[in-house]
Design an enzyme around this catalytic site. Structure first.
Site, PDB file in Angstrom:
ATOM      1  CD  GLU A  85      -2.793  -1.019   2.550  1.00 45.83           C
ATOM      2  OE1 GLU A  85      -2.608  -0.079   3.362  1.00 45.83           O
ATOM      3  OE2 GLU A  85      -3.614  -1.918   2.742  1.00 45.83           O
TER       4      GLU A  85
ATOM      5  CG  ASP B 200      -3.540   8.109   8.120  1.00 48.00           C
ATOM      6  OD1 ASP B 200      -3.437   6.876   8.210  1.00 48.00           O
ATOM      7  OD2 ASP B 200      -3.881   8.681   7.064  1.00 48.00           O
TER       8      ASP B 200
ATOM      9  CE1 TYR C 138      -6.547  -2.053   7.446  1.00 41.59           C
ATOM     10  CE2 TYR C 138      -5.718  -0.920   5.508  1.00 41.59           C
ATOM     11  CZ  TYR C 138      -5.625  -1.221   6.846  1.00 41.59           C
ATOM     12  OH  TYR C 138      -4.604  -0.690   7.591  1.00 41.59           O
TER      13      TYR C 138
END
Length: 269
Positions: free
Chosen positions: A49, A60, A175
């Site tokens: 990724e 994040d 994911y």
């Protein structure tokens, strides 16, 4: 078959999970980042990724936020990130590569142009964390029409009612974000992960990769016994943050990647 399908099929034959590594494109600079990218497959990464740097990476945690800041300070942009993929593909035509990030830079470039360049560069999939399935027509549908997988995130708070909507149009793999929070924050209990895997497998036949908070070979091995893939990002990016030279950064990331790979490859005995 796509590169992702081929890789997961191959790993199924080998009875092991994929090691999925995340690094931010252009962190800490273009040349160092490209050296890391090119070295990851030989260090044991099965799928890569590559983060598309953005000024406001809201999903994040601190490690990847700082990676974005370093990359942007080094003048990395989406055009340069796609160029990195082209250069990577000159020496590697088999390792699946997924671009991960946010919709804003893609929207700014223009979806049509971005997808044309991504296909030409050799991108296999997209993870765009701020585009919910209600906006499939904005990127998911055209990406898949162009032959690029669109990979969805699911979380501990994605309930059974919401899951079919989230999984609608998903391809490549799913994911699973194992903790409610930002990247690099804490890690889930194995019992929780086991329950989540069983629940998700009832809803989809796609391979299931688990990330957020996996930092050590032992943690990677534990997840590799339960899932089809193990995603590691912040721990690798910390190697870049703590390095004093480009050589140290490359050596640190690839060294940890090898250790994680050994953990994943030995997980099922």
């Amino acid at each position: 078959m796509s590169r992702l399908q081929t890789r997961f099929e191959q790993l199924k034959q080998e009875n092991r999970a994929a090691l999925v590594t995340f690094v931010t494109g252009g962190d800490p600079d273009y040349a160092t980042s490209l050296a890391i990218l090119k070295g990851l497959p030989d260090a044991g990464a099965d799928i890569i990724e590559l983060g598309m740097p953005f000024t406001d990476p809201m999903a994040d945690g601190p490690a990847i936020q700082l990676a974005n800041i370093r990359a942007l300070a080094a003048k990395q942009d989406l055009t340069k990130t796609l160029q990195m993929v082209r250069e990577f593909r000159q020496g590697n035509t088999t390792t699946p590569l997924v671009l991960m990030g946010y919709f804003n830079p893609i929207h700014k470039m223009g979806v049509e142009r971005f997808l044309a360049e991504a296909v030409e560069a050799g991108v296999d999939g997209l993870i765009v964390v701020d585009l919910p399935p209600e906006h499939n027509e904005d990127l998911c549908d055209p990406a898949q029409a162009a032959g690029i997988d669109f990979i969805r995130l699911t979380t501990p708070t994605t309930d059974d009612k919401r899951l079919p909507t989230v999984l609608n149009g998903s391809s490549g793999f799913v994911y699973y974000v194992s903790v409610a929070g930002v990247t690099g924050a804490g890690s889930a209990t194995l019992e929780h992960v086991e329950e989540a895997v069983a629940r998700l497998k009832r809803h989809t036949d796609l391979p299931l990769c688990i990330g957020f908070g996996i930092r050590t070979p032992d943690q990677a091995a534990a997840i590799a016994r339960l899932a089809d893939g193990v995603v590691v990002g912040s721990a690798l990016i910390d190697q870049i943050a703590n390095a004093e030279t480009s050589e140290q950064a490359v050596k640190g990331v690839l060294g940890l990647c090898r250790e994680l790979s050994e953990g994943v490859r030995g997980a099922r005995g």
